[in-house]
Design a protein around this motif. Structure first.
Motif, PDB file in Angstrom:
ATOM      1  N   ALA A  50     -24.900  50.457  -9.645  1.00 46.24           N
ATOM      2  CA  ALA A  50     -24.518  49.053  -9.529  1.00 46.24           C
ATOM      3  C   ALA A  50     -24.026  48.769  -8.118  1.00 46.24           C
ATOM      4  N   SER A  51     -23.994  47.488  -7.782  1.00 48.08           N
ATOM      5  CA  SER A  51     -23.593  47.077  -6.439  1.00 48.08           C
ATOM      6  C   SER A  51     -22.103  47.300  -6.214  1.00 48.08           C
ATOM      7  N   PRO A  52     -21.670  47.350  -4.960  1.00 47.13           N
ATOM      8  CA  PRO A  52     -20.233  47.467  -4.687  1.00 47.13           C
ATOM      9  C   PRO A  52     -19.418  46.373  -5.362  1.00 47.13           C
ATOM     10  N   GLY A  53     -19.936  45.138  -5.374  1.00 45.80           N
ATOM     11  CA  GLY A  53     -19.215  44.044  -6.005  1.00 45.80           C
ATOM     12  C   GLY A  53     -19.045  44.253  -7.492  1.00 45.80           C
ATOM     13  N   THR A  54     -20.098  44.753  -8.149  1.00 44.25           N
ATOM     14  CA  THR A  54     -20.013  45.032  -9.582  1.00 44.25           C
ATOM     15  C   THR A  54     -19.012  46.144  -9.853  1.00 44.25           C
ATOM     16  N   LYS A 100     -11.619  53.764  -0.789  1.00 41.09           N
ATOM     17  CA  LYS A 100     -11.949  52.350  -0.945  1.00 41.09           C
ATOM     18  C   LYS A 100     -13.135  52.202  -1.892  1.00 41.09           C
ATOM     19  N   LEU A 101     -12.993  51.362  -2.891  1.00 41.31           N
ATOM     20  CA  LEU A 101     -14.071  51.148  -3.839  1.00 41.31           C
ATOM     21  C   LEU A 101     -15.235  50.386  -3.202  1.00 41.31           C
ATOM     22  N   GLY A 102     -16.436  50.804  -3.526  1.00 45.30           N
ATOM     23  CA  GLY A 102     -17.638  50.149  -3.038  1.00 45.30           C
ATOM     24  C   GLY A 102     -18.400  50.961  -2.018  1.00 45.30           C
ATOM     25  N   VAL A 103     -17.733  51.891  -1.348  1.00 42.33           N
ATOM     26  CA  VAL A 103     -18.398  52.677  -0.309  1.00 42.33           C
ATOM     27  C   VAL A 103     -19.456  53.598  -0.922  1.00 42.33           C
ATOM     28  N   LYS A 156     -25.298  54.679  -2.237  1.00 42.49           N
ATOM     29  CA  LYS A 156     -26.308  54.848  -3.283  1.00 42.49           C
ATOM     30  C   LYS A 156     -27.324  53.713  -3.268  1.00 42.49           C
ATOM     31  N   MET A 157     -26.855  52.478  -3.216  1.00 43.12           N
ATOM     32  CA  MET A 157     -27.752  51.336  -3.304  1.00 43.12           C
ATOM     33  C   MET A 157     -28.636  51.203  -2.061  1.00 43.12           C
ATOM     34  N   SER A 158     -28.085  51.489  -0.906  1.00 46.53           N
ATOM     35  CA  SER A 158     -28.896  51.436   0.321  1.00 46.53           C
ATOM     36  C   SER A 158     -30.011  52.478   0.252  1.00 46.53           C
ATOM     37  N   ARG A 159     -29.691  53.646  -0.282  1.00 44.40           N
ATOM     38  CA  ARG A 159     -30.715  54.675  -0.461  1.00 44.40           C
ATOM     39  C   ARG A 159     -31.762  54.227  -1.479  1.00 44.40           C
ATOM     40  N   SER A 160     -31.322  53.557  -2.536  1.00 42.89           N
ATOM     41  CA  SER A 160     -32.253  53.128  -3.579  1.00 42.89           C
ATOM     42  C   SER A 160     -33.276  52.133  -3.046  1.00 42.89           C
ATOM     43  N   VAL A 161     -32.848  51.258  -2.119  1.00 35.30           N
ATOM     44  CA  VAL A 161     -33.801  50.322  -1.525  1.00 35.30           C
ATOM     45  C   VAL A 161     -34.971  51.098  -0.920  1.00 35.30           C
ATOM     46  N   MET A 162     -34.667  52.216  -0.293  1.00 35.93           N
ATOM     47  CA  MET A 162     -35.703  53.028   0.338  1.00 35.93           C
ATOM     48  C   MET A 162     -36.496  53.841  -0.683  1.00 35.93           C
ATOM     49  N   MET A 215     -32.663  48.209  -9.203  1.00 26.57           N
ATOM     50  CA  MET A 215     -33.082  47.498  -7.997  1.00 26.57           C
ATOM     51  C   MET A 215     -32.576  46.062  -7.965  1.00 26.57           C
ATOM     52  N   ARG A 216     -32.324  45.487  -9.118  1.00 27.07           N
ATOM     53  CA  ARG A 216     -31.682  44.165  -9.119  1.00 27.07           C
ATOM     54  C   ARG A 216     -30.241  44.287  -8.629  1.00 27.07           C
ATOM     55  N   GLU A 217     -29.593  45.400  -8.971  1.00 27.17           N
ATOM     56  CA  GLU A 217     -28.254  45.653  -8.429  1.00 27.17           C
ATOM     57  C   GLU A 217     -28.322  45.970  -6.937  1.00 27.17           C
ATOM     58  N   ALA A 218     -29.402  46.640  -6.523  1.00 28.93           N
ATOM     59  CA  ALA A 218     -29.594  46.880  -5.090  1.00 28.93           C
ATOM     60  C   ALA A 218     -29.774  45.550  -4.365  1.00 28.93           C
ATOM     61  N   ALA A 219     -30.490  44.620  -4.995  1.00 34.09           N
ATOM     62  CA  ALA A 219     -30.648  43.288  -4.410  1.00 34.09           C
ATOM     63  C   ALA A 219     -29.297  42.593  -4.286  1.00 34.09           C
ATOM     64  N   ASN A 220     -28.447  42.757  -5.301  1.00 29.77           N
ATOM     65  CA  ASN A 220     -27.097  42.189  -5.209  1.00 29.77           C
ATOM     66  C   ASN A 220     -26.314  42.814  -4.065  1.00 29.77           C
ATOM     67  N   THR A 221     -26.524  44.112  -3.851  1.00 25.24           N
ATOM     68  CA  THR A 221     -25.855  44.799  -2.746  1.00 25.24           C
ATOM     69  C   THR A 221     -26.256  44.183  -1.412  1.00 25.24           C
ATOM     70  N   VAL A 222     -27.540  43.914  -1.261  1.00 31.83           N
ATOM     71  CA  VAL A 222     -28.035  43.282  -0.038  1.00 31.83           C
ATOM     72  C   VAL A 222     -27.456  41.871   0.107  1.00 31.83           C
ATOM     73  N   LYS A 223     -27.437  41.124  -0.990  1.00 32.43           N
ATOM     74  CA  LYS A 223     -26.897  39.766  -0.964  1.00 32.43           C
ATOM     75  C   LYS A 223     -25.430  39.742  -0.568  1.00 32.43           C
ATOM     76  N   GLU A 224     -24.695  40.751  -1.016  1.00 29.82           N
ATOM     77  CA  GLU A 224     -23.245  40.768  -0.787  1.00 29.82           C
ATOM     78  C   GLU A 224     -22.884  40.867   0.694  1.00 29.82           C
ATOM     79  N   VAL A 225     -23.846  41.290   1.519  1.00 27.14           N
ATOM     80  CA  VAL A 225     -23.582  41.311   2.963  1.00 27.14           C
ATOM     81  C   VAL A 225     -24.299  40.165   3.675  1.00 27.14           C
ATOM     82  N   GLY A 226     -24.934  39.265   2.900  1.00 30.14           N
ATOM     83  CA  GLY A 226     -25.496  38.060   3.483  1.00 30.14           C
ATOM     84  C   GLY A 226     -26.958  38.097   3.846  1.00 30.14           C
ATOM     85  N   PHE A 227     -27.683  39.155   3.420  1.00 28.26           N
ATOM     86  CA  PHE A 227     -29.112  39.235   3.679  1.00 28.26           C
ATOM     87  C   PHE A 227     -29.907  38.806   2.445  1.00 28.26           C
ATOM     88  N   GLU A 228     -31.117  38.338   2.683  1.00 27.69           N
ATOM     89  CA  GLU A 228     -32.019  38.047   1.570  1.00 27.69           C
ATOM     90  C   GLU A 228     -32.703  39.349   1.137  1.00 27.69           C
TER      91      GLU A 228
END
Length: 304
Positions: free
Chosen positions: A107-111, A171-174, A179-185, A244-257
């Protein structure tokens, strides 16, 4: 940390692996599990099979989250990505103060931060985990990155049991961001291979395409890797799409599409849907990537 009474939320591939792998560890007195599959409206045959598996391995099946929380000092959440927050919400209503809650979910850092707020407010000890590769064939020794205020303490306890757990931040989310950045790849590469190979197979040009990949990246056996990617997505495409939907949320959480993450989720889901329709049902475990591609091509011709 008291980790003698272990409770698993989720009794799928990962949950079973951790339940069986931890039950013989020093100091562990009980392992119990709760899963929606144990209750209606799950087909009775599946309920019976799951309960039989647990009984065979001395894993206690419980009927509700509250029951699991009542008898667990160490809870491991191993559910699909889309259920990460909902099970934390349920657990927070019954978790005993001081109980360690290890969240293995993708799941994303925000989740993860939202889950931590719920568990910590109820007196539990939330630790996030980023599971850094497929659990098979590592089993409970799969590399895990932990995060949270108590992650170092839990990592030490898990290392004493022989697990490959490392605290990366208080710190929570790191850990989840890693994990999520790796999953995108990695999940993106799976989707790319399936789309590229199936298309090449359709045109009859795979004998030209794969050698060029081998020349560019000689350290990878592209045929074997292709077969592995196909098999994992066919088996776990739905779970991967949720991740990957959570990975998409991870990307969104830093302001990228999250263009690529969402496209990967769609491709993984499409393969999962094909599998659910029985497109690959007759393939053996050692099927080649060509076998998987041929199934997709046959389904296309039949209008599946």
């Amino acid at each position: 940390m008291q980790l003698t009474q272990i409770g698993l939320i989720g009794y799928g591939e990962v949950g079973k692996t951790f339940a069986l792998g931890l039950k013989e560890k020093p100091g562990v007195t009980s392992v119990s599990a709760w899963d929606l599959k144990f209750a209606a409206p799950t087909p009775l045959s599946l309920q019976a099979a799951e309960q039989a598996h647990a009984a065979q391995h001395s894993i206690q099946v419980v009927g509700a989250m509250a029951e699991l929380c009542a008898q667990s000092q160490f809870i491991i959440s191993a559910v699909t990505a889309s259920n990460t927050l909902s099970v934390a919400q349920q657990a927070s209503q019954s978790i005993r103060p001081g109980t360690v809650y290890l969240d293995l979910n993708s799941a994303s850092p925000g989740t993860k931060q939202a889950c931590a707020a719920l568990i910590d407010a109820a007196g539990g000890i939330y630790v996030e985990a980023g599971v850094m590769t497929s659990v098979p064939p590592y089993g409970i020794k799969v590399p895990m990155l932990l995060g949270g205020a108590q992650s170092q303490s839990l990592a030490a306890s898990l290392q004493a049991w022989g697990l490959d757990a490392k605290s990366v931040s208080d710190k929570l989310g790191v850990a989840s961001a890693i994990k999520m950045s790796r999953s995108v790849m990695i999940k993106g590469l799976e989707a790319l291979v399936i789309e590229s190979y199936a298309t090449a197979r359709a045109y009859g040009v795979e004998a030209h395409v794969l050698p060029t990949l081998q020349e560019t990246f000689p350290q990878i056996d592209w045929s074997l890797q292709g077969a592995y990617f196909f098999s994992r997505v066919v088996q776990h495409g739905k779970r991967r799409a949720e991740e990957m939907r959570e990975a998409a949320n991870t990307v969104k959480e830093v302001g990228f599409e999250p263009f690529m993450a969402l496209a990967t989720a769609d491709k993984q889901q499409w393969v999962a849907d094909q599998a659910a329709q029985g497109v690959f049902q007759h393939l053996p475990k050692d099927a080649t990537w060509q076998d998987y591609a041929d199934c997709l091509l046959a389904a296309r011709q039949q209008g599946v």
